[in-house]
Design a protein around this motif. Structure first.
Motif, short mmCIF file in Angstrom:
data_model
loop_
_atom_site.label_atom_id
_atom_site.label_comp_id
_atom_site.label_asym_id
_atom_site.label_seq_id
_atom_site.Cartn_x
_atom_site.Cartn_y
_atom_site.Cartn_z
N MET A 58 17.35 7.53 -35.79
CA MET A 58 18.96 7.42 -35.95
C MET A 58 19.36 8.44 -37.11
O MET A 58 20.55 8.73 -36.99
N ARG A 59 18.55 8.84 -37.52
CA ARG A 59 18.91 9.92 -38.74
C ARG A 59 19.07 11.17 -38.00
O ARG A 59 18.46 11.80 -37.41
N ARG A 60 20.19 11.80 -38.42
CA ARG A 60 20.65 13.05 -37.69
C ARG A 60 20.42 14.05 -38.75
O ARG A 60 20.89 14.07 -39.73
N ASP A 61 19.94 15.22 -38.24
CA ASP A 61 20.15 16.34 -39.16
C ASP A 61 20.67 17.43 -38.27
O ASP A 61 20.73 17.55 -37.03
N ILE A 62 21.06 18.53 -38.95
CA ILE A 62 21.55 19.75 -38.46
C ILE A 62 20.80 20.35 -37.26
O ILE A 62 21.21 20.88 -36.32
N PHE A 63 19.57 20.32 -37.36
CA PHE A 63 18.62 20.91 -36.39
C PHE A 63 18.74 20.38 -35.02
O PHE A 63 18.53 20.94 -33.88
N GLN A 64 18.58 18.89 -35.17
CA GLN A 64 18.78 18.25 -34.16
C GLN A 64 20.20 18.30 -33.11
O GLN A 64 20.26 18.22 -31.87
N ALA A 65 21.09 18.50 -33.95
CA ALA A 65 22.56 18.63 -33.74
C ALA A 65 22.60 19.96 -32.93
O ALA A 65 23.29 19.95 -31.72
N ILE A 66 22.08 21.02 -33.37
CA ILE A 66 22.25 22.18 -32.58
C ILE A 66 21.26 22.64 -31.57
O ILE A 66 21.21 23.53 -30.77
N ALA A 67 20.43 21.32 -31.11
CA ALA A 67 19.49 21.65 -30.29
C ALA A 67 19.88 21.54 -28.96
O ALA A 67 19.24 22.09 -27.75
N ASP A 68 21.02 20.84 -28.86
CA ASP A 68 21.54 20.69 -27.44
C ASP A 68 22.66 21.69 -27.06
O ASP A 68 23.49 21.99 -27.96
N PRO A 69 22.46 22.29 -26.04
CA PRO A 69 23.20 23.62 -25.57
C PRO A 69 24.82 23.05 -25.50
O PRO A 69 25.40 23.96 -25.79
N SER A 70 25.19 22.01 -24.97
CA SER A 70 26.44 21.60 -24.89
C SER A 70 26.99 21.45 -26.24
O SER A 70 28.21 21.84 -26.71
N ARG A 71 26.29 21.08 -27.27
CA ARG A 71 26.72 20.86 -28.62
C ARG A 71 27.02 22.24 -29.25
O ARG A 71 28.07 22.76 -29.79
N ARG A 72 25.99 23.23 -28.87
CA ARG A 72 26.12 24.68 -29.38
C ARG A 72 27.55 25.22 -28.92
O ARG A 72 28.13 25.86 -29.57
N ALA A 73 27.69 24.93 -27.65
CA ALA A 73 28.88 25.77 -26.83
C ALA A 73 30.15 24.98 -27.64
O ALA A 73 31.22 25.64 -27.85
N ILE A 74 30.14 23.67 -27.92
CA ILE A 74 31.39 23.14 -28.59
C ILE A 74 31.44 23.42 -29.92
O ILE A 74 32.63 23.98 -30.19
N ILE A 75 30.40 23.91 -30.64
CA ILE A 75 30.50 24.51 -32.05
C ILE A 75 31.08 25.84 -31.87
O ILE A 75 31.96 26.18 -32.54
N ALA A 76 30.77 26.69 -30.69
CA ALA A 76 31.26 28.03 -30.71
C ALA A 76 32.49 27.97 -30.48
O ALA A 76 33.34 28.87 -30.98
N LEU A 77 33.04 26.90 -29.49
CA LEU A 77 34.24 26.88 -28.94
C LEU A 77 35.38 26.48 -30.02
O LEU A 77 36.28 27.19 -30.21
N ILE A 78 34.93 25.72 -31.03
CA ILE A 78 36.06 25.36 -31.93
C ILE A 78 35.72 25.94 -33.53
O ILE A 78 36.41 25.78 -34.34
N ALA A 79 34.84 26.86 -33.51
CA ALA A 79 34.67 27.84 -34.77
C ALA A 79 35.82 28.33 -35.25
O ALA A 79 36.23 28.53 -36.30
N LEU A 80 36.44 28.98 -34.10
CA LEU A 80 37.83 29.76 -34.66
C LEU A 80 39.05 28.86 -34.59
O LEU A 80 39.70 29.14 -35.57
N GLN A 81 38.75 27.74 -34.06
CA GLN A 81 40.30 27.04 -33.88
C GLN A 81 39.80 25.52 -33.75
O GLN A 81 39.16 25.14 -32.78
#
Lengths: 106, 106
Positions: free
Chosen positions: B1-24
């Motif tokens: 249940m403990r989340r860390d940032i490495f697990q967060a960026i492990a998923d491709p969908s989440r990386r895509a989301i991050i990249a999308l909202i990075a600028l806005q």
DNA sequence: TATATGTGCAACCAATTGATTTCGCAATAG
DNA sequence: CTATTGCGAAATCAATTGGTTGCACATATA
């Protein structure tokens, strides 16, 4: 089934293994001795790390030394670049703001 | 249940989301429209990203804008430091080797 | 007030994950 | 040759994951 480097480093055990063999190649048994886990579990992690080419096995007699492919780590660095641009920009903006506040005259 | 940032960026969908909202900053609905997935799936990813403070929600009327916490990304950069030292060292060693080979006379 | 819209959350499900156990194989030692 | 050691691979299992569906709730709009 497709492994990528981000999934590889997502697991804390794998990050520990990576950090351990970063400076010196080690055998699965030697690695397992450093942690509270079985040799087979380490072996499984090494398989995953090998699959995404983050680690390279090197047979020496009947022992297999696993070495970190340090260049592969650069892929993460490269991915970070897109965000590095942003945080550097923000820092510059903050810096500009601060210096504006510091010399309000003129 | 403990989340860390490495697990967060492990998923491709989440990386895509991050990249999308990075600028806005964007709303869940707006984000979902960019991908072939449901709003709820995006919402779940945003929940995980929020839990590990990689993303920050900002209520505006009945909409919620999610913004990337760019500073959190620096944690990955910091983790990379230990390996960066190594690859820079290897590069220097290679550089030294090459220059030695280039001028064998002396 | 009634309706539409934007959202989070719980329940559920198939797929994946990390670990253990057991096995088989190859290299070394006796 | 026989026993031991180092290893990978398969089978198995509980836990987690990512997704969908169906709700409830709050904010706008008519």
């Amino acid at each position: 089934m497709r492994r990528d480097i981000f999934q590889a480093i997502a697991d804390p055990s794998r990050r520990a293994i990576i950090a351990l063999i970063a400076l010196q190649a080690m055998t699965p048994n030697a690695i397992a001795e450093h942690f509270d886990t079985s040799r087979q579990a380490v072996s499984k992690h090494l398989r995953i790390l090998t699959e995404c080419e983050l680690v390279k096995p090197e047979q020496r007699g009947r022992e297999i030394y696993y070495q970190l492919e340090i260049n592969k780590m650069k892929e993460i660095d490269k991915w970070l670049d897109q965000f590095r641009k942003i945080w550097e920009k923000r820092f510059t903006q903050l810096d500009t703001l601060l210096s504006t506040l510091k010399k309000p005259k003129k």
